[in-house]
Design a protein around this motif. Structure first.
Motif, PDB file in Angstrom:
ATOM      1  N   GLN A  71       0.824  -1.206   0.000  1.00 26.53           N
ATOM      2  CA  GLN A  71       0.000   0.000   0.000  1.00 26.53           C
ATOM      3  C   GLN A  71       0.857   1.255   0.000  1.00 26.53           C
ATOM      4  N   ASP A  72       1.955   1.232   0.769  1.00 28.85           N
ATOM      5  CA  ASP A  72       2.862   2.386   0.806  1.00 28.85           C
ATOM      6  C   ASP A  72       3.465   2.647  -0.570  1.00 28.85           C
ATOM      7  N   TYR A  73       3.874   1.572  -1.237  1.00 29.69           N
ATOM      8  CA  TYR A  73       4.475   1.736  -2.569  1.00 29.69           C
ATOM      9  C   TYR A  73       3.451   2.273  -3.572  1.00 29.69           C
ATOM     10  N   VAL A  74       2.225   1.788  -3.499  1.00 27.76           N
ATOM     11  CA  VAL A  74       1.189   2.239  -4.431  1.00 27.76           C
ATOM     12  C   VAL A  74       0.880   3.721  -4.215  1.00 27.76           C
ATOM     13  N   LEU A  75       0.722   4.114  -2.947  1.00 28.57           N
ATOM     14  CA  LEU A  75       0.399   5.506  -2.639  1.00 28.57           C
ATOM     15  C   LEU A  75       1.525   6.447  -3.063  1.00 28.57           C
ATOM     16  N   ASN A  76       2.769   6.066  -2.796  1.00 28.65           N
ATOM     17  CA  ASN A  76       3.896   6.927  -3.175  1.00 28.65           C
ATOM     18  C   ASN A  76       4.084   6.978  -4.686  1.00 28.65           C
ATOM     19  N   ALA A  77       3.839   5.857  -5.360  1.00 28.63           N
ATOM     20  CA  ALA A  77       3.911   5.862  -6.821  1.00 28.63           C
ATOM     21  C   ALA A  77       2.841   6.788  -7.392  1.00 28.63           C
ATOM     22  N   PHE A  78       1.650   6.744  -6.804  1.00 26.20           N
ATOM     23  CA  PHE A  78       0.565   7.619  -7.255  1.00 26.20           C
ATOM     24  C   PHE A  78       0.926   9.081  -7.035  1.00 26.20           C
ATOM     25  N   TRP A 112       1.617  12.844 -19.407  1.00 28.39           N
ATOM     26  CA  TRP A 112       1.602  11.438 -19.005  1.00 28.39           C
ATOM     27  C   TRP A 112       3.008  10.861 -18.859  1.00 28.39           C
ATOM     28  N   LEU A 113       3.897  11.191 -19.765  1.00 27.39           N
ATOM     29  CA  LEU A 113       5.262  10.653 -19.693  1.00 27.39           C
ATOM     30  C   LEU A 113       5.951  11.125 -18.421  1.00 27.39           C
ATOM     31  N   ALA A 114       5.807  12.411 -18.108  1.00 23.41           N
ATOM     32  CA  ALA A 114       6.409  12.946 -16.885  1.00 23.41           C
ATOM     33  C   ALA A 114       5.788  12.286 -15.652  1.00 23.41           C
ATOM     34  N   GLY A 115       4.496  11.974 -15.731  1.00 28.22           N
ATOM     35  CA  GLY A 115       3.841  11.296 -14.619  1.00 28.22           C
ATOM     36  C   GLY A 115       4.411   9.912 -14.379  1.00 28.22           C
ATOM     37  N   ILE A 116       4.612   9.169 -15.447  1.00 27.25           N
ATOM     38  CA  ILE A 116       5.168   7.815 -15.334  1.00 27.25           C
ATOM     39  C   ILE A 116       6.601   7.871 -14.781  1.00 27.25           C
ATOM     40  N   ILE A 117       7.386   8.823 -15.278  1.00 25.76           N
ATOM     41  CA  ILE A 117       8.763   8.977 -14.779  1.00 25.76           C
ATOM     42  C   ILE A 117       8.744   9.355 -13.293  1.00 25.76           C
ATOM     43  N   GLY A 118       7.844  10.265 -12.910  1.00 24.69           N
ATOM     44  CA  GLY A 118       7.736  10.667 -11.510  1.00 24.69           C
ATOM     45  C   GLY A 118       7.375   9.498 -10.612  1.00 24.69           C
ATOM     46  N   ALA A 119       6.438   8.667 -11.064  1.00 24.65           N
ATOM     47  CA  ALA A 119       6.041   7.489 -10.286  1.00 24.65           C
ATOM     48  C   ALA A 119       7.220   6.526 -10.137  1.00 24.65           C
ATOM     49  N   GLY A 120       7.973   6.332 -11.210  1.00 24.54           N
ATOM     50  CA  GLY A 120       9.119   5.426 -11.153  1.00 24.54           C
ATOM     51  C   GLY A 120      10.217   5.929 -10.225  1.00 24.54           C
ATOM     52  N   LEU A 122       9.980   8.062  -7.658  1.00 26.44           N
ATOM     53  CA  LEU A 122       9.597   8.051  -6.246  1.00 26.44           C
ATOM     54  C   LEU A 122       9.516   6.620  -5.713  1.00 26.44           C
ATOM     55  N   THR A 123       9.083   5.688  -6.538  1.00 25.30           N
ATOM     56  CA  THR A 123       9.053   4.289  -6.118  1.00 25.30           C
ATOM     57  C   THR A 123      10.473   3.783  -5.860  1.00 25.30           C
ATOM     58  N   ALA A 124      11.402   4.131  -6.744  1.00 27.83           N
ATOM     59  CA  ALA A 124      12.797   3.720  -6.562  1.00 27.83           C
ATOM     60  C   ALA A 124      13.390   4.336  -5.293  1.00 27.83           C
ATOM     61  N   TYR A 125      13.072   5.588  -5.043  1.00 28.65           N
ATOM     62  CA  TYR A 125      13.581   6.264  -3.848  1.00 28.65           C
ATOM     63  C   TYR A 125      13.083   5.571  -2.588  1.00 28.65           C
ATOM     64  N   TYR A 126      11.796   5.230  -2.536  1.00 25.92           N
ATOM     65  CA  TYR A 126      11.264   4.573  -1.349  1.00 25.92           C
ATOM     66  C   TYR A 126      11.731   3.122  -1.229  1.00 25.92           C
ATOM     67  N   PHE A 127      12.056   2.495  -2.347  1.00 30.34           N
ATOM     68  CA  PHE A 127      12.651   1.161  -2.293  1.00 30.34           C
ATOM     69  C   PHE A 127      14.025   1.228  -1.625  1.00 30.34           C
ATOM     70  N   TYR A 128      14.786   2.280  -1.949  1.00 34.45           N
ATOM     71  CA  TYR A 128      16.090   2.478  -1.314  1.00 34.45           C
ATOM     72  C   TYR A 128      15.919   2.747   0.186  1.00 34.45           C
ATOM     73  N   LEU A 129      14.972   3.626   0.549  1.00 31.08           N
ATOM     74  CA  LEU A 129      14.741   3.903   1.964  1.00 31.08           C
ATOM     75  C   LEU A 129      14.315   2.647   2.718  1.00 31.08           C
TER      76      LEU A 129
END
Length: 386
Positions: A71-78, A112-120, A122-129
């Motif tokens: 859920q955390d990953y989904v919310l942050n990706a969104f 849309w492209l910037a949105g997909i990049i932003g989601a990726g 932030l997801t990568a950043y939280y995966f590192y954290l």
């Protein structure tokens, strides 16, 4: 008037109007300042009441370094998607954003492209954290929480439920406009009923306090000074932007008037609604002023709100022993203030409300509730003393 920051900077520093600073609307900034002011005053008063023992702390388990779940990953990706989706589009369409921020922010427009990049990203950043947290291990500790520790929750609920209430009351007050354009009315930056916001915020916070087992009456007493002061700050935004919350045409200025002329009558040059007639030799998007000067009722309300706020702040310690009394006094002041100002304020009359405006009708109800409530508390205290 200053419909946005570009006009304020133009007057202060001579910079051009309608530049990138026009994104920052004066009314919106003052509303944000009003929320911060209310949160600051409320926290200080809640802390005082906790120190004198009016609130009992509630034990709560605080978990730090807990691993993230799906859920955390989904919310942050969104969230990352929304930031990228909107931010890049705003940069690409700065002129449209300056002209009408609400039509850009509250819409399906974006990149849309910037949105997909932003989601990726932030997801990568939280995966590192998350990987770093797992190395450190999860920690648990037991803390005692008081209402002032939940100030962020209280403020957030108050703002969200207040916005909903303000919109719902506007729909009730102007049903024809709503049914003509439902989505436009709900998602526009216009159409806010202050009493709807007050009632909606009260209901939302009441539900939150009950769920957290926090005594309601001491909290709403603590809220009272913060509410009226923040209302005054918000009304400053109404005046500075010239958003239409002004009075009826002003009478001739009397000989006994010793205050500045603009406190008696104001024609609201460069008002954000562009209402009135065109100003001579004016440059910029906002070049209108009222053909007939009106009473600056927003200024009067700001002055009254700050005065009431000082009175309530002075009474808060003296009324601590009578939970609910300070809020009852607030209701009396609030109702009396709004009923008086409505007499010289532009507003619609409603035959179904006995010729009163919606605000006058609600103000009378609040005044009556405040009088009855305060009288009942004082009588109960007197009976207990016998």
């Amino acid at each position: 008037m200053y419909p946005d920051l570009s006009y304020l900077f133009h007057d202060l520093f001579g910079t051009a109007t309608d530049n990138w600073l026009s994104i920052f609307k004066t009314f919106g900034l003052l509303v944000a300042l009003a929320v911060l002011t209310a949160a600051f005053l409320l926290k200080k008063e809640l802390q005082r009441r906790a120190e004198i023992g009016q609130f009992q702390g509630v034990p709560a388990k605080i978990i730090s370094n807990a691993p993230l779940d799906i859920q955390d990953y989904v919310l942050n990706a969104f969230f990352g998607f929304i930031v990228g989706f909107k931010l890049v589009y705003i940069v690409q369409n700065l002129d449209a954003m300056q002209a009408d921020p609400a039509s850009i922010i509250i819409s399906g427009k974006g990149n849309w492209l910037a949105g997909i990049i932003g989601a990726g990203l932030l997801t990568a950043y939280y995966f590192y954290l998350d990987s770093q947290r797992k190395k450190q291990g999860t920690k648990e500790e037991l803390k005692t929480l008081y209402p002032h520790d939940r100030i962020m929750d209280i403020s957030t609920v108050a703002v969200i439920s207040g916005i909903i209430g303000a919109k719902l009351f506007t729909v009730v007050e102007q049903p024809q406009a709503f049914f003509a354009d439902p989505m436009g009315q709900l998602f526009s930056g216009d159409g806010w009923t202050i009493y709807g916001g007050l009632i909606g915020g009260f209901v939302g916070v009441y539900i939150l306090l009950r769920r957290k087992a926090i005594p309601v009456l001491p909290v709403i007493d603590a809220v009272a000074p913060a509410l009226i002061v923040s209302y005054g700050v918000g009304r400053m935004g109404c005046h500075l932007a010239g958003d239409g919350d002004w009075g009826i045409p002003a009478a001739a200025q009397p000989d006994w008037w010793f205050l500045p002329d603009w406190l008696w009558a104001q024609d609201y040059p460069r008002n954000v609604l562009n209402r009135g007639v065109e100003m001579a030799d004016c440059v910029g998007k906002y070049c209108s002023h009222l053909a007939e000067a009106v009473y600056p009722t927003s200024v009067y309300e700001t002055m009254m709100a700050f005065t009431i706020g000082l009175i309530l702040w002075g009474l808060r310690k003296k009324t601590t022993a009578w939970p609910g009394l300070l809020f009852a006094i607030y209701l009396m002041f609030n109702g009396a203030e709004r009923f008086m100002i409505e007499g010289i304020r532009v507003n619609d009359r409603h035959e179904g409300l006995g010729g009163f405006t919606q605000a006058e009708f609600i103000a009378l109800i609040l005044l009556g509730i405040g009088v009855v409530w305060a009288g009942w508390l004082l009588l109960a205290k007197k009976r207990d003393a016998v």
